[in-house]
Design a protein around this motif. Structure first.
Motif: not given
Length: 342
Positions: A146, A149, A176, A179-180
Motif C-alpha cells: 500500500a 502506491v 497487481t 493496476e493500482r
C-alpha cells in the motif's frame, strides 16, 4: 460542545470531490511549510508502544504532537504485517484524535490509515525534492504494498517521472502494482532488485521485512547520484538499507531521536547524520550540495506529520461542509455534579 467526526465515507467524499492530485499536492505543500517553520514551535516526542500479536511480530504505538496554547494530536496505530495475507486488512491501521490544549476537550476524530499513507508519501516527496536530481525520471520501489502506491503518487507530483521499476518478494504484490497505480499514467516494470538499483534515480524501500531479516536493498549497483527514501524501518532491529550504503551516503532524518532508536539510523551514531529534514527545508542549500552524491532520507514517520495531515483533512472537510458533529463527552451543565445530565 460537539466533536467533529470524519468517517471513512466523509474522507472518501473529500478525496472524490477534490481529486487525488489536489489532496497529495496540498499535503506536500503543507508539510513543506511546517518543516520550514520548524514545526511551528510544536513539541513532538518520539513515539512509544508495545509489542503484541503472535511471537511479538506486531506493535501498537501512540504518536503525540503538542502545539502549546492550541491543540494536541494523538495517533494510535497498530502495525500488523500479517494483516494483508491473514485478514485482508492493511498492515497499518490507526485513528487520530485532536484535543484542545487549554481545556483538554476532544475536538475531532478521524481515520489514521489514509492520512498516514499520504503524509508518508508527501514527506518523501519533500525530502526527495531537496536531495534528488530535479530531472530524476526513474523511480525504483522495493516493496509493492500500500505505501508504495502513495510513494509513487507523491514523487510523480514533484519529478518528471517516466518509469517505475518495482520489486517485491510477493509475486501477487508485483503483479497487481501496475493496476493500482494506473492513474499515474507511467510505465511500470517488474524487475530483479539488482536491475532496479542500477537504473533508478530515486529508490523507496517500503517493506514489512521482519526484525533481523534486512537489508532488502543490496546497495551494490546504486547510481552515484541515487537518492534513497528508506521508509520501512520502524522497529528496533528492523532495517532495509545496508550499513555500507548509509556510511557512504549523506543521511538525513525526519525525527533524529526516533530514527536513531528504530529507523535506519539505529545502525549509525549521531555524528554520522547530516542536518535533519526540517533544517534542510529551512536552508535548501545544505541539501543541494549533496545532490550529485548518494543520499538517504531515513523516514520513520513522526507525529508532526500526522498533525499536519489532520489539519489538511479538517480544512478540506470544512470547505466541503462535510463531517458529523456529535456530543461524545459528558459535559454537565453543573461542572461539579457528574450526575447533572442535560
Amino acid at each position: 460542545m460537539e466533536t467533529v467526526i470524519l468517517t471513512r465515507q466523509h474522507i472518501a467524499k473529500i478525496v472524490e470531490e477534490k481529486g487525488l492530485d489536489h489532496f497529495m499536492d496540498r499535503m506536500i505543500a503543507r508539510l513543506g511549510e511546517a518543516f520550514r517553520a520548524d514545526g511551528y514551535g510544536g513539541i513532538t516526542p518520539a513515539r512509544e508502544g508495545f509489542l503484541r500479536g503472535p511471537a511479538d511480530t506486531a506493535i501498537l504505538e501512540w504518536m503525540p504532537h503538542h502545539r502549546p496554547g492550541d491543540s494536541i494530536t494523538i495517533k494510535t496505530v497498530g502495525y500488523t504485517p500479517s494483516n494483508p495475507a491473514d485478514f485482508r486488512l492493511p498492515t497499518i491501521i490507526g485513528s487520530m484524535t485532536r484535543y484542545d490544549d487549554v481545556t483538554g476537550r476532544l475536538l475531532a476524530v478521524c481515520d489514521g490509515i489514509l492520512p498516514t499513507a499520504v503524509r508518508t508519501g508527501a514527506a518523501a516527496a519533500v525530502a526527495s525534492r531537496l536531495l534528488a536530481r530535479p530531472d530524476s525520471r526513474v523511480l525504483g520501489l522495493v516493496g509493492a504494498g500500500a505505501q508504495a502506491v502513495t510513494q509513487a503518487h507523491a514523487l510523480s507530483r514533484v519529478f518528471p517521472l517516466e518509469r517505475i521499476l518495482v520489486h517485491d518478494i510477493d509475486p501477487a504484490h508485483e503483479q497487481t502494482f501496475a493496476e493500482r497505480v494506473e492513474f499515474l499514467g507511467l510505465d511500470v516494470e517488474v524487475v530483479p532488485v539488482a536491475e532496479l538499483e542500477a537504473a533508478a534515480d530515486i529508490i523507496c524501500t517500503v517493506t514489512s521485512v521482519a526484525v533481523g531479516a534486512g537489508p532488502v536493498l543490496p546497495g551494490e549497483r546504486l547510481l552515484p547520484h541515487a537518492h534513497v527514501n528508506a521508509i520501512g524501518a520502524d522497529l528496533i532491529g528492523k532495517f532495509e538499507v545496508p550499513l555500507h550504503v548509509l556510511k557512504s551516503a549523506f543521511v538525513t532524518t525526519d525525527h533524529r531521536g526516533q530514527a536513531l532508536r528504530e529507523g535506519e539510523s539505529q545502525q549509525l551514531v549521531e555524528s554520522d547524520l547530516g542536518p535533519d529534514l526540517m533544517a534542510l527545508c529551512a536552508d535548501p542549500a545544505l541539501a543541494a550540495a549533496h545532490r550529485d552524491g548518494l543520499t538517504v532520507f531515513d523516514s520513520t514517520g513522526f507525529a508532526l506529520e500526522d498533525h499536519i495531515a489532520f489539519d489538511v483533512l479538517l480544512e478540506l472537510a470544512t470547505d466541503a461542509g462535510i463531517g458529523d458533529y456529535v456530543r461524545i463527552e459528558h459535559l454537565p451543565e453543573d461542572a461539579l455534579n457528574p450526575y447533572a445530565f442535560a
